[in-house]
Design a protein around this motif. Structure first.
Motif, PDB file in Angstrom:
ATOM      1  N   LEU A  51      20.946  28.120  -7.578  1.00  8.50           N
ATOM      2  CA  LEU A  51      22.196  27.887  -6.866  1.00  8.50           C
ATOM      3  C   LEU A  51      22.197  26.603  -6.053  1.00  8.50           C
ATOM      4  CD1 LEU A  51      23.245  31.431  -5.648  1.00  8.50           C
ATOM      5  CD2 LEU A  51      23.549  30.340  -7.865  1.00  8.50           C
ATOM      6  N   ASP A  52      21.026  26.068  -5.729  1.00 12.92           N
ATOM      7  CA  ASP A  52      20.969  24.825  -4.970  1.00 12.92           C
ATOM      8  C   ASP A  52      19.687  24.090  -5.328  1.00 12.92           C
ATOM      9  OD1 ASP A  52      21.903  22.903  -3.245  1.00 12.92           O
ATOM     10  OD2 ASP A  52      21.327  23.943  -1.415  1.00 12.92           O
ATOM     11  N   VAL A  53      19.727  22.760  -5.236  1.00  9.11           N
ATOM     12  CA  VAL A  53      18.593  21.911  -5.597  1.00  9.11           C
ATOM     13  C   VAL A  53      18.475  20.781  -4.577  1.00  9.11           C
ATOM     14  CG1 VAL A  53      17.552  20.452  -7.360  1.00  9.11           C
ATOM     15  CG2 VAL A  53      19.002  22.370  -8.053  1.00  9.11           C
ATOM     16  N   VAL A  54      17.245  20.511  -4.158  1.00  7.94           N
ATOM     17  CA  VAL A  54      16.945  19.338  -3.334  1.00  7.94           C
ATOM     18  C   VAL A  54      15.893  18.512  -4.054  1.00  7.94           C
ATOM     19  CG1 VAL A  54      15.799  18.560  -1.226  1.00  7.94           C
ATOM     20  CG2 VAL A  54      17.571  20.306  -1.097  1.00  7.94           C
ATOM     21  N   LEU A  55      16.111  17.203  -4.142  1.00  6.44           N
ATOM     22  CA  LEU A  55      15.108  16.287  -4.681  1.00  6.44           C
ATOM     23  C   LEU A  55      14.391  15.619  -3.518  1.00  6.44           C
ATOM     24  CD1 LEU A  55      17.106  14.618  -7.601  1.00  6.44           C
ATOM     25  CD2 LEU A  55      15.311  16.348  -7.794  1.00  6.44           C
ATOM     26  N   ALA A  56      13.077  15.796  -3.453  1.00  8.38           N
ATOM     27  CA  ALA A  56      12.289  15.256  -2.344  1.00  8.38           C
ATOM     28  C   ALA A  56      10.840  15.120  -2.786  1.00  8.38           C
ATOM     29  CB  ALA A  56      12.376  16.166  -1.121  1.00  8.38           C
ATOM     30  N   ASP A  57      10.148  14.128  -2.245  1.00 10.67           N
ATOM     31  CA  ASP A  57       8.732  13.905  -2.563  1.00 10.67           C
ATOM     32  C   ASP A  57       7.877  14.788  -1.650  1.00 10.67           C
ATOM     33  OD1 ASP A  57       6.227  13.004  -3.206  1.00 10.67           O
ATOM     34  OD2 ASP A  57       6.499  10.995  -2.369  1.00 10.67           O
ATOM     35  N   VAL A  58       7.445  15.920  -2.157  1.00 14.65           N
ATOM     36  CA  VAL A  58       6.721  16.878  -1.313  1.00 14.65           C
ATOM     37  C   VAL A  58       5.222  16.629  -1.278  1.00 14.65           C
ATOM     38  CG1 VAL A  58       8.466  18.648  -1.709  1.00 14.65           C
ATOM     39  CG2 VAL A  58       6.431  18.591  -3.165  1.00 14.65           C
ATOM     40  N   ASP A  61       3.342  11.383  -3.569  1.00 15.28           N
ATOM     41  CA  ASP A  61       2.904  10.537  -4.676  1.00 15.28           C
ATOM     42  C   ASP A  61       3.964   9.508  -5.050  1.00 15.28           C
ATOM     43  OD1 ASP A  61       4.810  12.106  -5.888  1.00 15.28           O
ATOM     44  OD2 ASP A  61       3.518  12.831  -7.506  1.00 15.28           O
ATOM     45  N   GLY A  62       5.052   9.471  -4.278  1.00 18.80           N
ATOM     46  CA  GLY A  62       6.106   8.496  -4.531  1.00 18.80           C
ATOM     47  C   GLY A  62       7.142   8.924  -5.529  1.00 18.80           C
ATOM     48  N   HIS A  63       7.054  10.173  -6.011  1.00 11.97           N
ATOM     49  CA  HIS A  63       7.995  10.666  -7.009  1.00 11.97           C
ATOM     50  C   HIS A  63       8.813  11.819  -6.439  1.00 11.97           C
ATOM     51  CE1 HIS A  63       5.432   8.218  -9.388  1.00 11.97           C
ATOM     52  NE2 HIS A  63       4.458   9.105  -9.503  1.00 11.97           N
ATOM     53  N   LEU A  64      10.088  11.897  -6.809  1.00 11.07           N
ATOM     54  CA  LEU A  64      10.969  12.958  -6.320  1.00 11.07           C
ATOM     55  C   LEU A  64      10.716  14.246  -7.074  1.00 11.07           C
ATOM     56  CD1 LEU A  64      14.355  11.031  -5.919  1.00 11.07           C
ATOM     57  CD2 LEU A  64      12.762  11.736  -4.113  1.00 11.07           C
ATOM     58  N   ASP A  65      10.330  15.280  -6.355  1.00 11.69           N
ATOM     59  CA  ASP A  65      10.153  16.613  -6.917  1.00 11.69           C
ATOM     60  C   ASP A  65      11.433  17.416  -6.695  1.00 11.69           C
ATOM     61  OD1 ASP A  65       7.304  16.003  -7.380  1.00 11.69           O
ATOM     62  OD2 ASP A  65       7.212  16.041  -5.191  1.00 11.69           O
ATOM     63  N   GLY A 380      19.125  11.596  -7.342  1.00 12.87           N
ATOM     64  CA  GLY A 380      17.932  10.833  -6.987  1.00 12.87           C
ATOM     65  C   GLY A 380      17.371  10.124  -8.204  1.00 12.87           C
ATOM     66  N   ASP A 381      16.592   9.082  -7.985  1.00 14.69           N
ATOM     67  CA  ASP A 381      15.976   8.336  -9.081  1.00 14.69           C
ATOM     68  C   ASP A 381      14.652   9.003  -9.442  1.00 14.69           C
ATOM     69  OD1 ASP A 381      15.029   6.516 -10.896  1.00 14.69           O
ATOM     70  OD2 ASP A 381      14.807   4.866  -9.472  1.00 14.69           O
ATOM     71  N   VAL A 382      14.688   9.896 -10.410  1.00  9.36           N
ATOM     72  CA  VAL A 382      13.497  10.696 -10.721  1.00  9.36           C
ATOM     73  C   VAL A 382      12.528   9.981 -11.661  1.00  9.36           C
ATOM     74  CG1 VAL A 382      14.776  12.836 -10.349  1.00  9.36           C
ATOM     75  CG2 VAL A 382      14.537  11.937 -12.679  1.00  9.36           C
ATOM     76  N   ASN A 383      12.978   8.953 -12.377  1.00  7.38           N
ATOM     77  CA  ASN A 383      12.084   8.273 -13.318  1.00  7.38           C
ATOM     78  C   ASN A 383      11.774   6.840 -12.917  1.00  7.38           C
ATOM     79  OD1 ASN A 383      14.643   7.313 -13.827  1.00  7.38           O
ATOM     80  ND2 ASN A 383      14.471   7.406 -16.071  1.00  7.38           N
ATOM     81  N   LYS A 384      12.121   6.477 -11.682  1.00  8.52           N
ATOM     82  CA  LYS A 384      11.742   5.192 -11.079  1.00  8.52           C
ATOM     83  C   LYS A 384      12.244   3.981 -11.881  1.00  8.52           C
ATOM     84  CE  LYS A 384       9.518   5.263  -7.835  1.00  8.52           C
ATOM     85  NZ  LYS A 384       8.109   5.480  -7.499  1.00  8.52           N
ATOM     86  N   ASP A 385      13.438   4.089 -12.451  1.00 11.43           N
ATOM     87  CA  ASP A 385      14.009   2.947 -13.165  1.00 11.43           C
ATOM     88  C   ASP A 385      15.078   2.237 -12.352  1.00 11.43           C
ATOM     89  OD1 ASP A 385      16.109   4.742 -13.267  1.00 11.43           O
ATOM     90  OD2 ASP A 385      16.427   4.567 -15.433  1.00 11.43           O
ATOM     91  N   GLY A 386      15.241   2.651 -11.078  1.00 10.26           N
ATOM     92  CA  GLY A 386      16.221   2.023 -10.217  1.00 10.26           C
ATOM     93  C   GLY A 386      17.625   2.555 -10.365  1.00 10.26           C
ATOM     94  N   GLN A 398      20.954  27.169 -18.475  1.00 10.72           N
ATOM     95  CA  GLN A 398      19.832  26.271 -18.265  1.00 10.72           C
ATOM     96  C   GLN A 398      20.156  25.144 -17.279  1.00 10.72           C
ATOM     97  OE1 GLN A 398      16.595  26.204 -19.225  1.00 10.72           O
ATOM     98  NE2 GLN A 398      16.406  24.304 -18.081  1.00 10.72           N
ATOM     99  N   ALA A 399      19.306  24.985 -16.248  1.00  9.26           N
ATOM    100  CA  ALA A 399      19.416  23.825 -15.367  1.00  9.26           C
ATOM    101  C   ALA A 399      19.271  22.550 -16.191  1.00  9.26           C
ATOM    102  CB  ALA A 399      18.337  23.876 -14.287  1.00  9.26           C
ATOM    103  N   ARG A 400      19.936  21.480 -15.755  1.00  2.85           N
ATOM    104  CA  ARG A 400      19.982  20.276 -16.591  1.00  2.85           C
ATOM    105  C   ARG A 400      19.595  19.031 -15.799  1.00  2.85           C
ATOM    106  NH1 ARG A 400      21.448  22.596 -21.011  1.00  2.85           N
ATOM    107  NH2 ARG A 400      20.688  20.734 -22.087  1.00  2.85           N
ATOM    108  N   LEU A 401      18.986  18.082 -16.521  1.00  2.00           N
ATOM    109  CA  LEU A 401      18.619  16.796 -15.936  1.00  2.00           C
ATOM    110  C   LEU A 401      19.300  15.694 -16.746  1.00  2.00           C
ATOM    111  CD1 LEU A 401      16.971  15.077 -13.969  1.00  2.00           C
ATOM    112  CD2 LEU A 401      15.079  15.148 -15.621  1.00  2.00           C
ATOM    113  N   LEU A 402      20.135  14.893 -16.056  1.00  2.00           N
ATOM    114  CA  LEU A 402      20.811  13.767 -16.672  1.00  2.00           C
ATOM    115  C   LEU A 402      20.260  12.476 -16.069  1.00  2.00           C
ATOM    116  CD1 LEU A 402      24.572  14.854 -16.650  1.00  2.00           C
ATOM    117  CD2 LEU A 402      22.779  15.457 -18.278  1.00  2.00           C
ATOM    118  N   LEU A 403      19.667  11.641 -16.899  1.00  2.00           N
ATOM    119  CA  LEU A 403      19.189  10.340 -16.439  1.00  2.00           C
ATOM    120  C   LEU A 403      20.326   9.342 -16.433  1.00  2.00           C
ATOM    121  CD1 LEU A 403      15.724  10.044 -18.225  1.00  2.00           C
ATOM    122  CD2 LEU A 403      16.243  10.958 -15.952  1.00  2.00           C
ATOM    123  N   GLY A 404      20.472   8.624 -15.309  1.00  2.00           N
ATOM    124  CA  GLY A 404      21.507   7.611 -15.206  1.00  2.00           C
ATOM    125  C   GLY A 404      21.163   6.394 -16.039  1.00  2.00           C
ATOM    126  N   LYS A 405      22.206   5.738 -16.538  1.00  2.00           N
ATOM    127  CA  LYS A 405      22.022   4.557 -17.403  1.00  2.00           C
ATOM    128  C   LYS A 405      22.723   3.351 -16.791  1.00  2.00           C
ATOM    129  CE  LYS A 405      22.637   5.216 -21.802  1.00  2.00           C
ATOM    130  NZ  LYS A 405      23.281   5.649 -23.056  1.00  2.00           N
TER     131      LYS A 405
END
Length: 405
Positions: A51-58, A61-65, A380-386, A398-405
């Motif tokens: 029902l809710d999601v937070v992206l944060a580096d827990v 390591d510099g990556h958003l979990d 959030g930028d999960v794959n570090k491509d800016g 199913q929860a979904r992940l869309l990478l921005g282009k």
């Protein structure tokens, strides 16, 4: 959210979820703006209610979990490997199922590590965890001052002492919202400041947002309620909030599920967007069109929906502000469900013309594979491509992940 309207849908939900997952490859997974990488980058669990999601580096390591608030399952942590591929790190939070609705992350005890707070509705089991900085947490839920049927949640420094405080939005028989101040003598512990800080009201709140709305430097409060009216309160800077009903134009009765605040028309003043349902899985009752209220620069909000937002028939449990076409103007991403009968739909996109007028551009922006019962959305930028990406929670799809282009 109330479970009763959905129980009859559960078996059908599971079957439809499998269809959605199995057909994802045959549907369009890519547009000019996004690529759906769910099947290769996320754990597959089509029956989870995220029902809710937070992206944060827990784990620093510099990556958003991804921290997920789950209804009727233990809450989850998905660890990001840095490429946007997430692995379920099991057992991090209490291995008990609760009716969890929302999650926020921040450093409450000022030790430099991210902490996590969850709130639950039906079983009133709120959870509070102190982070160790390595992706593990200590359960200190006993520090939370009260239980409630909670839906809304936000955090921020409301009294100017440099510590994160908590506002909880409540429903149920006695739906008084809570204000918990972080204890300056013991950071990471809380003082119940509800009676001093919030008016005694029947709130029925589903979403709360802390943000400075009148330009005085203090965090104000917007409450989106399932029972009208929504409420605007100004903060005196010490954590005492006063209702400003005359400053919030409410033209139609709303069942609001999320509040978003952003500068829609580029005048440097924050505006308010209410995301709404027609009903919570029942009959078609209220107009579910998102309502856009424009700030005059003095903290007065006028409903200009009719000329700025396309009318909608679908209900929206969540959304996000996202400049998906990179023109410098904030656009809108909306979850969508057809109610009745609580039917999965494609995530929706509204494009800003730069002046705060929006048009529907779903087909050119959002992949067809996003059909589901979309809920909390994190950016959030999960794959570090800016480029910012979208992590979309789901109810029984199913929860979904869309990478921005």
């Amino acid at each position: 959210m109330q479970l009763s309207p959905f129980r009859k849908f559960y078996t059908i939900s599971a079957l439809l979820s499998l269809v959605v997952v199995n057909n994802a490859c045959s549907q369009s997974v890519e547009t000019k703006y996004f690529k759906d990488v769910t099947l290769t980058q996320l754990p597959i669990d089509a029956e989870a209610h995220a029902l809710d999601v937070v992206l944060a580096d827990v784990n620093k390591d510099g990556h958003l979990d991804a921290i997920l608030a789950l209804e009727n399952l233990p809450n989850r942590l998905y660890i990001n490997d840095g490429t946007g591929k997430f692995t379920w790190n099991k057992g991090v939070f209490a291995e008990k199922s609760h009716d969890t609705e929302h999650v926020r992350a921040g450093d409450f005890d000022k030790d430099g590590n991210l902490d996590v707070i969850f709130v639950a509705e039906d079983d009133q089991n709120h959870e509070f965890y102190l982070g160790n900085g390595d992706g593990t947490f200590r359960n200190v839920s006993e520090r939370l001052p009260a239980k409630s049927e909670a839906n809304g949640l936000d955090i921020g420094d409301v009294n100017g002492d440099g510590l994160l405080d908590v506002v909880v939005g409540n429903t149920g028989p006695t739906p008084q919202n809570f204000l918990w101040l972080n204890n300056p003598d013991k950071p990471g512990h809380f003082i119940d400041y509800t009676k001093e800080g919030l008016p005694a009201l029947r709130w029925e709140t589903q979403s709360v947002k802390l943000t400075d709305l009148n330009g005085d430097g203090h965090l104000d409060l917007i409450a989106g309620n399932e029972v009208p009216p929504n409420r605007l309160l100004f903060n005196d800077g010490k954590g005492r909030f006063t209702q400003q009903a005359e400053k919030l134009e409410l033209l139609v009765p709303l069942h609001t599920r999320e509040v978003l605040v952003f500068d829609a028309n580029g005048d440097k003043h924050p505006d308010i967007l209410f995301l709404n349902l027609t009903s919570n899985g029942g009959a078609f009752e209220k107009d579910p069109t998102a309502r856009l209220l424009i700030n005059d620069g003095k903290g007065n909000f006028k409903d200009e929906t009719a000329k700025r937002i396309p009318k909608q028939q679908y209900s929206t449990y969540a959304g996000a502000i996202f400049d998906f076409n990179h023109d410098g103007h904030p656009d809108i991403i909306l979850s969508a469900l057809k109610i009745p009968p609580f039917q999965p739909m494609q995530v929706q996109a509204l494009q800003n013309d730069g002046k705060g007028n929006f048009k529907l551009v779903t087909n050119e922006v959002i992949p067809e594979s996003t059909v589901g019962r979309s809920w909390g959305i994190a950016i959030g930028d999960v794959n570090k491509d800016g480029k910012p990406d979208l992590f979309i929670g789901q109810w029984g799809t199913q929860a979904r992940l869309l990478l921005g282009k």
